[in-house]
Design an enzyme around this catalytic site. Structure first.
Site: not given
Ligand code: PXP
Length: 249
Positions: A15, A48, A50, A106, A156, A199
């Protein structure tokens, strides 16, 4: 049960790239954020790439591979294009995630059980290249068993549903999700899988997950990058680290 080891914190920098891309230029630079996260105590950096390149770019991955001292956890969908990129870079870890163009993030775990053969073939070259392959899944026994069968070393667990219920004040449902995450962490470990989680985690939701003895790594992005606006990246990460350590006996 004693924790299996030190809990690692992977900082997801997607982000920072989202903010950069809002103006189409080079600022703020996700590589600079990654280096800062490293200095602040991140044990790894997650990014990530994308299919639609909405945040992280190919050049970001090139740059991360060059500048990072901590391991890169490369998140990607199970596509030929991403496999080729991963095989070119050979990052420390590859996390296979589901990806839909229309989703904002995701949204769920990967459907491993129904795609077992395909995924087993997909991850084999990545493992052969020396990448630790992780599969992002829901806390679901069927998916965990399938992940073990296809030869993944790591799963994960998707903590999004737990965090969403918590944020909406549905505490009973949050507790239910937490119980499933706890039980499935233990189950995955019993099958020989290393367990990670992530996440949606925040200062308010991280501790119960960090307390699961089998969980070895948390990957946290959106909240930390948001919190960095208010208190700065280094203090934001330091506070997460403190809470994780406090939760770990
Ligand atoms: N783990 C995975 C596999 C993810 O896809 C993400 C989001 O890209 C995260 C962790 C991190 O999630 P968040 O940005 O909500 O902390």
């Amino acid at each position: 049960m004693e924790p299996l080891g030190k809990l690692r914190l992977g900082v997801n920098i997607d982000h920072v790239a989202t903010v950069r891309n809002a103006r189409g230029g080079a600022y703020p630079d996700p590589l600079r954020a990654a280096k800062l996260a490293e200095e602040a105590g991140a044990d790894g950096i997650t990014a990530h790439l994308r299919e639609d390149r909405r945040h992280i770019s190919d050049a970001d991955i090139d740059g991360l591979m060059e500048v990072l001292s901590v391991p890169l956890n490369f998140e990607m969908a199970a596509t030929d294009e991403m496999q080729a990129i991963a095989l070119r870079h050979k990052p420390h870890a590859v996390c296979i995630v589901p990806e839909k163009r229309e989703e904002r993030t995701t949204e769920g775990g990967l459907e491993v059980a129904r795609e077992e053969n395909k995924l087993a073939h997909f991850i084999a070259p990545l493992r052969d290249a020396g990448c630790r392959v992780s599969i992002f899944i829901a806390a679901d026994r069927k998916q965990i068993e399938a992940a073990a069968r296809i030869g993944a070393e790591v799963i994960e667990l998707h903590t999004g549903a737990y965090c969403d219920h918590f944020a909406e004040g549905n505490h009973d449902k949050a507790q239910e999700e937490l119980k499933a995450l706890r039980d499935m962490s233990a189950y995955a470990h019993s099958l020989g899988l290393e367990v990670h989680a992530g996440h949606g985690l925040t200062y308010d939701t991280v501790k119960p997950v960090a307390a699961f003895p089998e969980v070895m790594e948390l990957n946290i992005g959106h909240f930390l990058i948001g919190e960095a606006i208010f208190r700065g990246m280094t203090p934001a990460i330091a506070e997460m680290r403190r809470l994780m350590d406090e939760a770990r006996p």
